[in-house]
Design a protein around this motif. Structure first.
Motif, PDB file in Angstrom:
ATOM      1  N   GLY A 377       0.771  -1.198  -0.006  1.00  0.00           N
ATOM      2  CA  GLY A 377      -0.007  -0.137  -0.112  1.00  0.00           C
ATOM      3  C   GLY A 377       0.697   1.181   0.174  1.00  0.00           C
ATOM      4  N   ASN A 381      -0.724   9.231  -4.211  1.00  0.00           N
ATOM      5  CA  ASN A 381      -0.275   8.891  -5.551  1.00  0.00           C
ATOM      6  C   ASN A 381       0.902   9.506  -6.301  1.00  0.00           C
ATOM      7  OD1 ASN A 381      -0.979  11.465  -5.997  1.00  0.00           O
ATOM      8  ND2 ASN A 381      -3.011  10.932  -6.833  1.00  0.00           N
ATOM      9  N   GLU A 406      -6.486  -5.581   1.045  1.00  0.00           N
ATOM     10  CA  GLU A 406      -7.194  -4.423   1.590  1.00  0.00           C
ATOM     11  C   GLU A 406      -7.496  -3.560   0.184  1.00  0.00           C
ATOM     12  OE1 GLU A 406      -4.302  -5.538   2.642  1.00  0.00           O
ATOM     13  OE2 GLU A 406      -4.400  -5.603   4.623  1.00  0.00           O
ATOM     14  N   GLU A 407      -9.132  -3.504  -0.015  1.00  0.00           N
ATOM     15  CA  GLU A 407      -9.484  -2.982  -1.219  1.00  0.00           C
ATOM     16  C   GLU A 407      -9.185  -1.387  -1.108  1.00  0.00           C
ATOM     17  OE1 GLU A 407     -10.991  -4.133  -3.837  1.00  0.00           O
ATOM     18  OE2 GLU A 407     -10.455  -6.112  -3.043  1.00  0.00           O
ATOM     19  N   LYS A 408      -9.166  -0.671   0.158  1.00  0.00           N
ATOM     20  CA  LYS A 408      -8.813   0.546   0.190  1.00  0.00           C
ATOM     21  C   LYS A 408      -7.596   1.269  -0.286  1.00  0.00           C
ATOM     22  CE  LYS A 408      -7.549   0.443   5.075  1.00  0.00           C
ATOM     23  NZ  LYS A 408      -8.083   0.715   6.430  1.00  0.00           N
ATOM     24  N   LYS A 409      -6.583   0.153  -0.591  1.00  0.00           N
ATOM     25  CA  LYS A 409      -5.310   0.597  -0.630  1.00  0.00           C
ATOM     26  C   LYS A 409      -5.056   0.429  -2.140  1.00  0.00           C
ATOM     27  CE  LYS A 409      -3.009  -0.650   3.407  1.00  0.00           C
ATOM     28  NZ  LYS A 409      -1.957  -1.549   4.185  1.00  0.00           N
ATOM     29  N   LYS A 410      -6.152   0.388  -3.064  1.00  0.00           N
ATOM     30  CA  LYS A 410      -5.924   0.070  -4.433  1.00  0.00           C
ATOM     31  C   LYS A 410      -5.645   1.549  -5.215  1.00  0.00           C
ATOM     32  CE  LYS A 410      -8.796  -2.914  -6.354  1.00  0.00           C
ATOM     33  NZ  LYS A 410      -9.892  -3.642  -6.755  1.00  0.00           N
ATOM     34  N   ARG A 411      -6.394   2.254  -4.791  1.00  0.00           N
ATOM     35  CA  ARG A 411      -6.833   3.524  -5.375  1.00  0.00           C
ATOM     36  C   ARG A 411      -5.279   4.349  -6.072  1.00  0.00           C
ATOM     37  NH1 ARG A 411      -9.354   8.708  -2.734  1.00  0.00           N
ATOM     38  NH2 ARG A 411      -7.277   8.567  -1.814  1.00  0.00           N
ATOM     39  N   ASP A 412      -4.461   4.511  -4.931  1.00  0.00           N
ATOM     40  CA  ASP A 412      -3.160   5.248  -5.258  1.00  0.00           C
ATOM     41  C   ASP A 412      -2.442   4.462  -6.238  1.00  0.00           C
ATOM     42  OD1 ASP A 412      -4.056   7.534  -3.887  1.00  0.00           O
ATOM     43  OD2 ASP A 412      -3.115   6.730  -1.927  1.00  0.00           O
ATOM     44  N   GLN A 426      -3.284  -6.767  -8.052  1.00  0.00           N
ATOM     45  CA  GLN A 426      -3.467  -6.984  -6.534  1.00  0.00           C
ATOM     46  C   GLN A 426      -3.385  -8.493  -6.328  1.00  0.00           C
ATOM     47  OE1 GLN A 426      -7.412  -5.930  -4.645  1.00  0.00           O
ATOM     48  NE2 GLN A 426      -6.237  -6.270  -2.637  1.00  0.00           N
TER      49      GLN A 426
END
Length: 1293
Positions: A377, A381, A406-412, A426
């Motif tokens: 993670g 960005n 962890e799905e929330k760490k995908k964005r950046d 992932q």
């Protein structure tokens, strides 16, 4: 009273001293006698000289008589054999032209496959239309079994016939066969569709083979996973192993699918990257490294608070991704530690600055650049860094791998990849690592695919086809060296959404033996050789390329060396000036540069050549010539000895004239006497197309063709290659060019080497002397010498044309050969100018033109004494003057060693009788005396004969090291240092004791976790739900190859990536489906013949065989992984199931890790000229003085045995001197840390691939930049079954 005591003490002391002195005087005569006796015995120098002369004269005349040396030599001269000058530059040009033509055929073949594939993919088919193809894993090759009798209706009958061109593997030339990996669903729509349209390739495959009969396996590797290969053959699977071969993992596929690249891998080692995350991250990095090749450059940085190189040697640099450097990375990955907080800014800036520096300085690949971020993670960005260093030109692609769920760490991380022309994945389990890693390859290929028209073809480096592990005939050491040419196949369909799809890669294999056929050794002469080098300076083939390990450790016999496919030209040519490891000789490096640049070259160098498994050495001046192979990254070179290599013997019988001359008789009459054979690897005549008949020996083939040659309308057909057909040819021209291929006309499609065959006939006539009617006694000039009791068993001759002929001595062979368990010497050693005894005889001719060169097997002491033979050979030269000469043949005899020793003893036990003798000869002055040890040594210091039978074949220094050193100091022998840069060192890794489980509760908990995971897998298999996870692992359980209740050992070895999870059968549109563990036995670079072999470009190279051999991918998985079984964990931990395993698995069982290293050894060469005085050989008199505490010494005498390569050494043995052991076993060169780093960082000159496609202006329109991998869905039913099974198991235990 005190005085009395004192006096008594004094008197006692005097008496005591007197007694001691008296004892010493009593013993002194004895000691003095021993010492004096030793000095009184003078060494029998005159006797040694006489013995040497007598032995030399006797064996010289007998050998000459038996071998008919004078008769054969006279025949060569009287038959008008002449000398022709060798024009090396013209010769290499002609050879390179032939190789170029052959290579063009291969390129044209894959281009035709590519064109047809791209056109076929545009055809539209009905989805419900049946697909007709031959599944390579479902073939019934036996015509005796009717189709109806086969239970499995998926099997199909297909006639397969053994074909020598394909190593004796049964094939069908009419069709291709399809191999679908186990982890690919064969009925998936995209797979079925690709199999359907690729069926059109069969006609192209057959047409290619008709145009070029030298073609090997042709294949098309689809991006959907299957492999179509021609000709069709059965994919033989081992019942113990699942089929895990996937063409998309092969280097020919990966290299063709993308251009070279510079890559920086950023590995997060912060405190959160622990446990399973750490292991997954390591696996990601390992799998990325597997996708690199020698044209790529890479470095790995660990980053937390600071960013540091994973390998300290590779400081602030990119290194070539060759096997040795990749091995350093993989070794270092075992030692990483996690700590502190990740600083992404420092890591990204470090990576960008390094890549920019290499791009601007002209270093590295100068093509694609990529940053691979492996982390759990990112907090941001880091848009500012990307805008500063990468925008707007997007020179660097960014690929991000998120470790964890962890799905929330995908964005950046997803934004980083999508904003920089990369891809995001992932990775949540070890099973999906390789699948997710491989997704970056089609992204790198996008610019190339989008241009459509730029189909650059690639040539792989050398690799080993391991077909022979299944016993295919005709292969050396179980391997066949290959290279492959491949070209990408693009999807030309127009879609509404911008895409750039790679349909696959088309390719064909080029066996190195096919290249060597175009560089015939007879044109280069004895001790001449050819070689080929690629644009990286790596050897494609060379006589000193030793890909197979030859260690005394039986577990590693015949195993490929770790770096066999990245051996540099500077590592196989050893200059005579090289006195330290890897000394960069300027002349050698200049020649190497010219080879890499593909420039014409002509140079001369003094080199050291080692023979007989690096036990003998020759110093020689050689001329080198080189020429490029157009259309490839290869250069062809030849080397010829200076001196006799300048000329060649020219003597031929013009066959047509011989036939017309009625007095000449049948040409086969020249082979009428004695036994004869031809060089088994040379091509005299051959049919271009195999007719599925039994392999014919070279002798049978030459008889057949000579018979045909005497009939009308005979044509030589001596043109080995011709240029491919011109694309602008009209139909009529192409028809005339194209060979006829009717089944009745194939027998007329042959090749005969006119020069070689007519030279063979000349040699056969010159050597046609071994008649039973010839009486040896008539050939012996000295009638007093006699011909009995010497033990000659066979007389033989070998010639420049590859002919070997011999005759056995009836008086000797009748008693031995009939009961011998060994093959006849001449049937084993039938390679003429390539035999060591032939090479040594020719080289020694310069030392002594009358000399026979003697040798015995090095392992003679371990053989049956009655089977040991002495070989004696002498060269025949055709000479015009002392400067113009060339070798024509070598004659020789084999002698029973026991009788040879008896003769040696008989002569050296005698007291010579001649006028100048001093006093009467005493027994103490002969070798029969216990005070004198006598040896016959050859020119490299090996014992040919001694009084002790067990000494035979041993190096003299192992018995008399101190004397050997004295012989060097006396200049009898010269000590020559030789380096081995292809050596392998064996490191033993200690196993932890099973008792460690009891020492800590953590081990017990780990065992429980392992046990639980084993039961999880058991439930998956029993419930048939394993297909939601991984069919390959389930297969292993179903076969009963792993016990889920067994306690694990302390460590698990992972040899080839993760266990595969296949998420769902709905993800078929993905570019790379999930794939499973690939091991050496079940996979190799494959053609579809065998899971191990590489008929379709499968490297036994750096992928399966090398990873296992080197232990590169092996590391300890200490937590969750201990409970996951793989084939390698099973083999590592269960020694009782080793029986059927090849040596490769034994390496793991014994935890011995081979690694590449440098070794050195000192070899010895006789200095014959130093033994001459006034033109005559005189004794060398020496003595080891004061080599014992009593002051005695060991005198010795050395005398050259005339007309041989031997010396007679007599050593006084009375003085018990301690002798050091002088060995000739190579030892590792110890490099300190600095020199080791310098060696790894040293990058010799290389030439980049000409093709580089790394940019397309419309690529930004493609929006696909990644997503998360996922496992198959869990269910309540599965969980219930799992818990129930675990509960029952616990109750039972």
């Amino acid at each position: 009273m005190r005085h009395k005591v004192k006096w008594w003490c004094s008197l006692s002391l005097v008496q005591h001293r007197t007694t001691v002195v008296f004892i010493l005087f009593s013993l002194f005569p004895t000691l003095l006698g021993v010492y004096t006796q030793e000095h009184d015995i003078n060494m029998p120098h005159q006797e040694v000289e006489f013995w040497a002369r007598k032995i030399g004269n006797h064996i010289f005349h007998l050998s000459n008589a038996f071998a008919l040396y004078n008769d054969i030599k006279d025949n060569f001269h009287s038959r008008d054999a002449t000398l022709q000058e060798n024009d090396g530059l013209q010769l290499v040009k002609e050879m390179a032209s032939d190789v170029t033509n052959m290579m063009k055929f291969k390129v044209d073949a894959v281009n035709r496959i590519m064109n047809v594939a791209e056109e076929a993919s545009l055809d539209k088919y009905k989805q419900d239309e049946a697909v007709d193809y031959f599944n390579a894993k479902r073939l019934n090759p036996s015509p005796d079994i009717p189709q109806e009798a086969i239970d499995d209706k998926n099997y199909r009958n297909l006639s397969l016939l053994s074909n020598s061109h394909f190593d004796g593997i049964p094939i069908n030339e009419s069709v291709s066969s399809v191999h679908v990996p186990t982890n690919v669903y064969a009925k998936a729509p995209d797979v079925i569709n690709a199999i359907r349209w690729s069926g059109r390739l069969d006609r192209t495959f057959k047409s290619n083979y008709e145009l070029d009969p030298t073609l090997s396996w042709q294949y098309f590797g689809s991006s959907t996973g299957f492999l179509r290969q021609y000709p069709a053959s059965e994919w033989v699977m081992d019942e113990k192993d699942p089929d895990l071969y996937d063409a998309r993992l092969r280097s020919w596929y990966i290299q063709a699918a993308s251009s070279p690249k510079d890559m920086v891998i950023l590995l997060d080692v912060s405190g959160s990257m622990t446990g399973l995350r750490k292991e997954i991250a390591i696996h990601v990095v390992l799998n990325i490294l597997e996708t690199l090749n020698e044209n790529d450059f890479v470095n790995i940085f660990n980053f937390s608070t600071e960013t540091t190189e994973l390998v300290s040697c590779f400081n602030d640099s990119l290194v070539q991704a060759n096997m040795e450097n990749i091995g350093e990375f993989k070794k270092a990955l075992k030692t990483i530690e996690t700590k502190e907080i990740a600083n992404f800014s420092k890591a990204l800036i470090k990576a960008f600055e390094l890549l920019q520096r290499y791009n601007k300085s002209g270093q590295g690949s100068q093509c694609n650049q990529a940053i691979m971020v492996v982390t759990d993670g990112a907090p941001d960005n880091y848009e500012k860094i990307f805008s500063t260093y990468n925008w707007p030109h997007f020179q660097v692609r960014v690929f991000t791998y998120l470790i964890g769920r962890e799905e929330k760490k995908k964005r950046d991380l997803s934004w980083m990849a999508c904003a920089n022309k990369g891809y995001f994945v992932q990775v949540t389990t070890l099973a999906e690592v390789r699948e997710q890693v491989l997704r970056y390859i089609p992204v790198m290929a996008r610019p190339m695919v989008m241009y459509q028209e730029d189909h650059h073809h690639i040539w792989t480096g050398v690799y080993a086809d391991i077909a022979g592990r299944r016993g295919a005939p005709g292969l050396k050491e179980g391997y066949r060296l290959m290279t492959s040419v491949a070209v990408p196949v693009f999807d030309r369909k127009k879609t509404s959404t911008k895409t750039a799809n790679l349909l696959g890669v088309a390719g064909t294999d080029v066996p190195i033996r096919e290249i060597e056929k175009l560089v015939p050794p007879y044109k280069l002469g004895v001790n001449g050789y050819s070689f080929m080098v690629n644009s990286n300076g790596y050897v494609i083939y060379h006589p000193d390329l030793r890909p197979v390990h030859r260690e005394s450790n039986a577990e590693f016999q015949d195993i490929l060396k770790p770096n066999y496919n990245s051996v540099d030209f500077a590592e196989v040519e050893l200059t005579d000036y090289e006195n330290e490891a890897r000394a960069n000789d300027s002349e050698l490096l200049e020649l190497r540069k010219e080879l890499v640049e593909q420039n014409p070259a002509e140079r001369m160098m003094n080199v050291k050549i080692h023979l007989d498994d690096m036990k003998r050495v020759v110093q020689r001046t050689q001329k080198y010539f080189a020429q490029k192979i157009s259309g490839t990254p290869f250069s062809l070179g030849i080397a010829m000895p200076d001196g006799y290599g300048k000329y060649k013997v020219h003597g031929q019988i013009e066959l047509t004239r011989e036939i017309q001359d009625r007095r000449a008789g049948d040409v086969m009459d020249h082979f009428s006497t004695g036994n004869w054979s031809l060089h088994p690897d040379w091509v005299y005549c051959e049919y271009k197309y195999d007719q599925h008949q039994e392999d014919q020996s070279p002798e049978a083939l030459i008889k057949e063709f000579l018979s045909r040659a005497q009939k009308p309308n005979w044509k030589w057909r001596s043109t080995r290659t011709r240029p491919p057909p011109d694309p602008i040819m009209n139909q009529a021209q192409h028809k005339r060019w194209k060979p006829s291929m009717g089944s009745d006309e194939r027998k007329d499609n042959y090749y005969c080497d006119k020069d070689l065959v007519q030279s063979l006939l000349f040699d056969a006539r010159a050597t046609n002397v071994y008649s039973r009617e010839v009486k040896i006694e008539d050939k012996i000039k000295d009638k007093n010498m006699g011909s009995q009791n010497f033990g000659i068993t066979t007389a033989f001759v070998a010639t420049r044309s590859g002919l070997t002929r011999w005759i056995d001595n009836p008086s000797e062979s009748s008693s031995s050969n009939g009961n011998s368990k060994e093959r006849h010497f001449m049937k084993v050693h039938n390679r003429a100018i390539d035999e060591v005894w032939y090479k040594r005889a020719v080289d020694y001719y310069k030392e002594d033109q009358d000399a026979y060169v003697y040798s015995v097997p090095f392992d003679a002491a371990t053989r049956d004494p009655d089977e040991v033979l002495v070989t004696a050979t002498r060269a025949i030269f055709v000479e015009e003057n002392e400067y113009r000469m060339a070798p024509a043949a070598v004659v020789g005899v084999t002698i029973k060693h026991r009788k040879f020793v008896d003769f040696f003893k008989n002569e050296t036990y005698k007291c010579p009788s001649y006028p100048s003798r001093d006093s009467s000869c005493k027994k103490a002055k002969t070798c029969e005396s216990t005070s004198l040890n006598c040896y016959l040594l050859d020119d490299n210091g090996f014992i040919i004969a001694s009084e002790n039978e067990d000494d035979t074949g041993k190096f003299f220094g192992t018995l008399e090291g101190t004397i050997m050193e004295s012989l060097v100091q006396s200049e009898v022998y010269k000590k020559i240092q030789v380096f081995d840069y292809q050596a392998v060192c064996l490191d033993t890794q200690e196993k932890n004791s099973m008792a460690s489980i009891l020492t800590t509760p953590i081990q017990t908990l780990k065992w429980f976790a392992n046990w639980m995971m084993g039961n999880v897998f058991w439930v998956l298999v029993k419930t048939q739900l394993y297909t939601l996870w991984d069919p390959n692992e389930a297969w292993a359980y179903a076969q009963g190859q792993w016990d889920p209740n067994a306690a694990p050992t302390d460590e698990v070895t992972y040899s080839k990536g993760p266990i595969n999870h296949q998420s769902t059968f709905g993800e078929y549109q993905e570019m790379f489906p999930d794939e499973a563990v690939i091991t050496e036995e079940s996979s190799g670079e494959g053609s579809g013949k065998y899971p191990e072999e590489d008929g379709s470009g499968r490297e036994g190279s750096g992928e399966e065989e090398i990873a296992l051999y080197e232990g590169i991918l092996e590391y300890e998985v200490q937590d969750y992984l201990d409970g996951i079984p793989t084939e390698d964990t099973k083999r590592t931990e269960s020694p009782d199931v080793v029986g059927d395993f090849p040596p490769l698995e034994l390496a793991y069982i014994n935890k011995t890790h081979p690694r590449p290293c440098d070794k050195t050894v000192y070899l010895y060469k006789l200095q014959s000229k130093k033994l001459k005085q006034d033109g005559l050989y005189k004794p060398v008199k020496g003595k080891l003085s004061n080599c014992h505490t009593n002051g005695c010494g060991r005198p010795f005498s050395v005398q050259k045995v005339i007309s041989t390569n031997l010396i007679l050494v007599a050593v006084n043995s009375l003085c018990p001197c301690e002798s050091r052991k002088v060995d000739i076993e190579p030892v590792e060169v110890e490099h300190n840390e600095t020199t080791s780093c310098n060696r790894l960082l040293m990058q010799h000159y290389r030439k980049r691939p000409q093709s580089c496609v790394n940019y397309h202006p419309d690529e930004h329109e493609i929006k696909l930049c990644g997503g998360a991998g996922s496992l198959g869905p869990s269910s309540v039913a599965l969980l219930t079954l799992l818990l129930a099974h675990i509960y029952n198991s616990m109750m039972q235990s």
